[in-house]
Design a protein around this motif. Structure first.
Motif, PDB file in Angstrom:
ATOM      1  N   GLY A  15       0.828  -1.202   0.000  1.00  0.00           N
ATOM      2  CA  GLY A  15       0.000   0.000   0.000  1.00  0.00           C
ATOM      3  C   GLY A  15       0.859   1.248   0.000  1.00  0.00           C
ATOM      4  O   GLY A  15       1.827   1.370  -0.748  1.00  0.00           O
ATOM      5  N   ASN A  16       0.516   2.200   0.887  1.00  0.00           N
ATOM      6  CA  ASN A  16       1.263   3.459   0.963  1.00  0.00           C
ATOM      7  C   ASN A  16       2.351   3.440   2.035  1.00  0.00           C
ATOM      8  O   ASN A  16       2.966   4.464   2.310  1.00  0.00           O
ATOM      9  N   GLU A  17       2.566   2.273   2.650  1.00  0.00           N
ATOM     10  CA  GLU A  17       3.581   2.184   3.696  1.00  0.00           C
ATOM     11  C   GLU A  17       4.983   2.238   3.105  1.00  0.00           C
ATOM     12  O   GLU A  17       5.196   1.976   1.930  1.00  0.00           O
ATOM     13  N   ILE A  75      -4.257  11.797  11.940  1.00  0.00           N
ATOM     14  CA  ILE A  75      -3.838  10.401  12.143  1.00  0.00           C
ATOM     15  C   ILE A  75      -2.787  10.380  13.245  1.00  0.00           C
ATOM     16  O   ILE A  75      -2.109  11.383  13.505  1.00  0.00           O
ATOM     17  N   PRO A  76      -2.618   9.239  13.947  1.00  0.00           N
ATOM     18  CA  PRO A  76      -1.627   9.165  15.028  1.00  0.00           C
ATOM     19  C   PRO A  76      -0.209   9.372  14.501  1.00  0.00           C
ATOM     20  O   PRO A  76       0.087   9.129  13.336  1.00  0.00           O
ATOM     21  N   VAL A  77       0.671   9.818  15.404  1.00  0.00           N
ATOM     22  CA  VAL A  77       2.092   9.941  15.069  1.00  0.00           C
ATOM     23  C   VAL A  77       2.732   8.566  15.238  1.00  0.00           C
ATOM     24  O   VAL A  77       2.647   7.963  16.309  1.00  0.00           O
ATOM     25  N   VAL A  78       3.353   8.068  14.187  1.00  0.00           N
ATOM     26  CA  VAL A  78       3.956   6.739  14.235  1.00  0.00           C
ATOM     27  C   VAL A  78       5.361   6.772  13.671  1.00  0.00           C
ATOM     28  O   VAL A  78       5.736   7.697  12.941  1.00  0.00           O
ATOM     29  N   ILE A  79       6.168   5.754  14.047  1.00  0.00           N
ATOM     30  CA  ILE A  79       7.496   5.602  13.451  1.00  0.00           C
ATOM     31  C   ILE A  79       7.315   5.139  12.017  1.00  0.00           C
ATOM     32  O   ILE A  79       6.710   4.100  11.765  1.00  0.00           O
ATOM     33  N   SER A  80       7.825   5.923  11.052  1.00  0.00           N
ATOM     34  CA  SER A  80       7.658   5.599   9.639  1.00  0.00           C
ATOM     35  C   SER A  80       8.913   4.988   9.028  1.00  0.00           C
ATOM     36  O   SER A  80       8.846   4.341   7.986  1.00  0.00           O
ATOM     37  N   LYS A  81      10.050   5.197   9.678  1.00  0.00           N
ATOM     38  CA  LYS A  81      11.301   4.680   9.106  1.00  0.00           C
ATOM     39  C   LYS A  81      12.315   4.480  10.212  1.00  0.00           C
ATOM     40  O   LYS A  81      12.410   5.289  11.133  1.00  0.00           O
ATOM     41  N   SER A 179      -0.042 -10.283  -2.278  1.00  0.00           N
ATOM     42  CA  SER A 179       1.249 -10.320  -1.580  1.00  0.00           C
ATOM     43  C   SER A 179       1.772  -8.938  -1.280  1.00  0.00           C
ATOM     44  O   SER A 179       2.572  -8.752  -0.366  1.00  0.00           O
ATOM     45  N   GLY A 180       1.322  -7.918  -2.019  1.00  0.00           N
ATOM     46  CA  GLY A 180       2.006  -6.639  -2.020  1.00  0.00           C
ATOM     47  C   GLY A 180       3.082  -6.685  -3.089  1.00  0.00           C
ATOM     48  O   GLY A 180       3.363  -7.748  -3.673  1.00  0.00           O
ATOM     49  N   VAL A 181       3.708  -5.568  -3.369  1.00  0.00           N
ATOM     50  CA  VAL A 181       4.720  -5.513  -4.427  1.00  0.00           C
ATOM     51  C   VAL A 181       6.070  -5.951  -3.866  1.00  0.00           C
ATOM     52  O   VAL A 181       6.614  -5.324  -2.965  1.00  0.00           O
TER      53      VAL A 181
END
Length: 463
Positions: A15-17, A75-81, A179-181
């Protein structure tokens, strides 16, 4: 059948992750996608509401993590990387997706999987993992997604388009789970995975078809089943291709939106055609309509042209071989086909006979007016609507004799004549005849039985 077994570490774009590392494992009938997680491998942990992980800030790079989200984005603040080889990753205790619960003074509280973490401004302090006697924690690969391979489809293309992803692909299960890409480092490795997965899907299909064919009579056996992408006639909303499922069974080609599972499903095909009344053409470079390379066209008994795409050259050869087999078997079974026609304003019948050739007779009296062998046909032409002019050579005089007939189903007749000619040519090809004898016992070809090299046997149709 030799199934492919493979394992490797790759990136997954879901997805957009942000892309993250996954481990792929290909088995006989399933593709397993795993992600890394920290799990308790011994003892029974007691989870406290908060824990503190001690990590000292680096002079350059800070903690080595990035965040996204916030009130402005709702949206909540999350660790993205989490950066490689920096403090956060080296701790093994922080993960992408951990959410920040609140900020108080210089302290940030995060949700870490099922735990909570407190990050201080200059240090990330940690009490310990949940403690009790005999506890041991390890970072391990755990299942993220399981993709059953029976009737699964794979694609290198961005859905609905002719744009091929670079060194990447996805696998979609028959129930729609994706599966996702999956991103490979180089093209050769990506192609190895595509070939291996396609080979396993093909072998599973062959095994499944064998079981299904036990319930069908000899003249209703399945020769081919598989996914293709159909090119849209009207390119609406930028969608050029739609997944379809083709099946060659007995005298018919069926087109479905999903694989047929029950006997009732076979009655609900989107379209069905008689195999000897349609024409298949493998599209060469000059015939291709867009950037997709492995394509074929089907012209139906009404003259409609449909274009389909597959992923691999081996899949294209598999389809071509299966279509030839299905047509050959059906022509061999029926031996002759008669079509109503008009000649000089009189109602006639034209029989295309595998042994005798062309026989024209009066519809009322059944009296034969003329007959010619296939070898006597030296040419033909049609007006694209209803009329066909045949040019036959008289065996005695060697002169050309023209016969013009009018049909209500021109394309069906043209394709049928083509199919009978192709079957006659095939009978003279020992390689093809040998492959048909093998096919009679195996019922359906697989990717492993199709050669993609220059020596691959192909039936050459002549018009």
């Amino acid at each position: 059948v030799d199934f492919q077994i493979k394992t490797g570490i790759y990136l997954l774009q879901d997805g957009n992750e942000e892309p993250f590392n996954i481990r792929l494992h290909l088995a006989k009938d399933i593709l397993t996608i795993q992600e890394q997680d920290v799990i308790c491998v011994s003892g029974e942990p007691f989870y406290s509401s908060e824990r503190t992980v001690t990590i000292r800030r680096q002079t350059i790079g800070g903690f080595g993590l990035s965040i996204k989200g916030g009130a402005e984005h709702k949206i909540p603040v999350v660790i993205s990387k989490i950066s490689k080889e920096q403090k956060a990753e080296l701790s093994g205790l922080l993960f992408i997706g951990d959410g920040i619960l609140q900020v108080r003074l210089s302290t940030v509280i995060l949700r870490c999987q099922s735990l909570s973490v407190i990050i201080l401004q200059d240090t990330l302090s940690c009490s310990s993992w949940p403690t009790s006697a005999g506890l041991r924690w390890e970072k391990r690969w755990v299942d993220l997604r399981l993709i059953p391979l029976l009737h699964a489809r794979l694609s290198q293309y961005i859905p609905g388009s002719d744009i091929c992803r670079q060194n990447a692909f996805q696998v979609i299960a028959v129930d729609g789970v994706c599966s996702g890409v999956i991103q490979c480092p180089i093209g050769e490795e990506c192609m190895d995975w595509l070939q291996a997965i396609a080979s396993n899907i093909s072998a599973l299909t062959k095994h499944n078809v064998k079981k299904i064919n036990r319930n069908f009579p000899v003249n209703q056996q399945i020769i081919y089943m598989g996914w293709v992408d159909e090119r849209e006639q009207d390119l609406v909303q930028d969608r050029m291709y739609t997944p379809k499922f083709l099946a060659l069974r007995g005298s018919s080609l069926f087109k479905f939106s999903a694989p047929p599972v029950t006997t009732w499903d076979w009655t609900r095909a989107e379209q069905s055609f008689t195999v000897y009344e349609i024409m298949c053409k493998i599209l060469k470079d000059g015939d291709l309509l867009d950037k997709r390379r492995q394509c074929f066209s089907l012209q139906t008994d009404t003259g409609e042209d449909m274009v389909f795409s597959v992923e691999l050259e081996s899949e294209l050869l598999l389809w071509e071989k299966a279509f030839q087999m299905a047509t050959f078997f059906e022509v061999e079974r029926i031996q002759c086909k008669t079509y109503a026609c008009i000649m000089e304003s009189h109602l006639m019948g034209l029989t295309i006979d595998f042994s005798m050739g062309f026989v024209c007779f009066d519809a009322a009296s059944k009296a034969v007016l003329w007959r010619y062998k296939f070898s006597q046909l030296k040419g033909s032409s049609d007006d694209g609507k209803s009329k066909i002019k045949f040019l036959f050579q008289n065996q005695d005089t060697k002169l050309i004799e023209a016969k013009e007939l009018e049909f209500s189903n021109l394309f069906a007749v043209l394709h049928c004549i083509h199919a009978f000619f192709a079957a006659k040519v095939a009978c003279l090809d020992p390689v093809f005849v040998g492959s048909q004898n093998t096919a009679a016992s195996t019922a359906v070809p697989t990717l492993s039985s199709v050669s993609t090299g220059p020596q691959a046997s192909k039936l050459k149709y002549s018009s």
